[in-house]
Design a protein around this motif. Structure first.
Motif, PDB file in Angstrom:
ATOM      1  N   THR A 180       0.988  -1.378  -0.259  1.00 20.89           N
ATOM      2  CA  THR A 180      -0.019   0.100  -0.033  1.00 20.89           C
ATOM      3  C   THR A 180       0.860   1.230  -0.180  1.00 20.89           C
ATOM      4  N   GLU A 264      -1.352  -2.324   9.993  1.00 22.11           N
ATOM      5  CA  GLU A 264      -2.048  -1.191  10.565  1.00 22.11           C
ATOM      6  C   GLU A 264      -2.221  -0.073   9.640  1.00 22.11           C
ATOM      7  N   SER A 266      -1.678  -0.066   6.400  1.00 22.61           N
ATOM      8  CA  SER A 266      -2.365  -0.097   5.134  1.00 22.61           C
ATOM      9  C   SER A 266      -3.950  -0.107   5.538  1.00 22.61           C
ATOM     10  N   ASP A 267      -4.422  -0.539   6.778  1.00 26.21           N
ATOM     11  CA  ASP A 267      -5.780  -0.337   7.057  1.00 26.21           C
ATOM     12  C   ASP A 267      -6.012   1.029   7.187  1.00 26.21           C
ATOM     13  N   ALA A 268      -5.141   1.770   8.000  1.00 24.58           N
ATOM     14  CA  ALA A 268      -5.702   3.125   8.294  1.00 24.58           C
ATOM     15  C   ALA A 268      -5.956   3.881   6.880  1.00 24.58           C
ATOM     16  N   GLY A 270      -7.060   2.975   4.177  1.00 23.45           N
ATOM     17  CA  GLY A 270      -8.308   2.682   3.479  1.00 23.45           C
ATOM     18  C   GLY A 270      -9.444   3.114   4.381  1.00 23.45           C
ATOM     19  N   GLN A 271      -9.495   3.266   5.475  1.00 25.37           N
ATOM     20  CA  GLN A 271     -10.391   3.576   6.644  1.00 25.37           C
ATOM     21  C   GLN A 271     -10.505   5.127   6.962  1.00 25.37           C
ATOM     22  N   PHE A 272      -9.408   5.750   7.019  1.00 27.41           N
ATOM     23  CA  PHE A 272      -9.761   7.083   7.354  1.00 27.41           C
ATOM     24  C   PHE A 272      -9.664   8.207   6.278  1.00 27.41           C
ATOM     25  N   GLY A 273     -10.611   8.836   6.025  1.00 32.61           N
ATOM     26  CA  GLY A 273     -10.614   9.849   4.894  1.00 32.61           C
ATOM     27  C   GLY A 273     -10.314  11.092   5.322  1.00 32.61           C
TER      28      GLY A 273
END
Length: 279
Positions: A180, A264, A266-268, A270-273
């Motif tokens: 990512t 963590e 990579s997930d952030a 995708g999750q935080f705009g």
């Protein structure tokens, strides 16, 4: 202009080429999971609790009602040569969007600050590494008189295979499978350096997140701090960029927090705009 001058990694936001971001060096593998530093003392914990209480109080105050923003007559936000408040004014920042980029700023110093801040975010985004979205950003952010020249300069940098390889991207500017790519500008504040009816120079202080999250990444996501100077012109009813400069800092002292894992990070992403920023 050479790719090395323009972008050692991310430093020349919008193609200023005035500074460089040094990428971390290290062995392959997940470099995010370093050992946790010593636990904070009870005094530090009390301080953190106090800050949280203040934040909650501030949010409650901000949401009390829809009254007009405080009167700043004689000390407008960012007016050069005057003491200006550093707090947000609450003035509506924009009237619309061009794609994902906020546009339609007020024809005043606050509008210029809002424009410079949101344009800094666009010019520092991962979308600058795609030829299609890069063109959209340049045409939206830059004044028509300079857009074509800036487009050519930026295309040379972002299409350079050596540059892309150094930061871990493929030749088309995309991340390898399982990785990512993260490139985000996070503004902290802005100020007006000069202002007239059709011209403005605005400084934006921000941090940048840049790197590759994933197993085996040689360029893990790191943080750097810059102040960007944006020369703006009022063109066709909106503020547009005519020039960008950048320098390091101010840089705060890092805290004793454990670095997150690649997953963590990579997930952030995708999750935080993101946000629309306003003075």
């Amino acid at each position: 202009m050479s790719p090395g001058d323009e972008h050692d990694s991310f430093g020349g936001v919008g193609g200023s080429g005035q500074t460089r971001t040094r990428l971390p060096e290290g062995n392959s593998g997940d470099v995010y999971g370093g050992a946790r530093r010593p636990v904070r003392s009870s005094r530090s914990l009390i301080t953190v609790v106090g800050v949280v209480v203040l934040l909650v109080a501030a949010i409650a105050f901000a949401n009390r009602g829809g009254g007009e923003p405080a009167d700043t007559t004689g000390a407008r936000a960012g007016t050069p040569g005057k003491t200006a408040p550093t707090s947000a004014t609450g003035v509506r920042p924009v009237t619309g969007k061009n794609g994902q980029i906020p546009t339609g700023y007020a024809h005043d110093d606050q509008g210029a600050q809002s424009a410079a801040t949101n344009y800094a975010v666009a010019l520092g985004s991962a979308e600058m590494f795609s030829s299609v979205t890069r063109s959209e950003i340049v045409q939206t952010v830059y004044a028509p008189a300079v857009a074509a020249a800036r487009q050519g300069d930026l295309d040379k940098v972002y299409a350079d295979k050596g540059f892309l390889a150094r930061i871990g991207l493929q030749e088309d500017g995309t991340a390898p499978q399982g990785m990512t790519f993260i490139s985000r500008t996070v503004p902290v504040g802005s100020k007006v350096d000069s202002y007239s009816d059709d011209r403005a120079t605005v400084s934006v202080w921000y941090s940048s997140l840049f790197g590759m999250a994933g197993e085996g990444s040689k360029n893990p996501v790191s943080e750097a701090w810059y102040t960007g100077s944006y020369e703006l012109q009022w063109v066709d009813g909106d503020w547009k960029v005519t020039g960008v400069d950048q320098k390091d800092g101010p840089v705060p002292v890092g805290r004793d927090q454990r670095a997150s894992t690649a997953e963590e990070m990579s997930d952030a992403v995708g999750q935080f705009g993101g946000f629309t920023y306003a003075r």
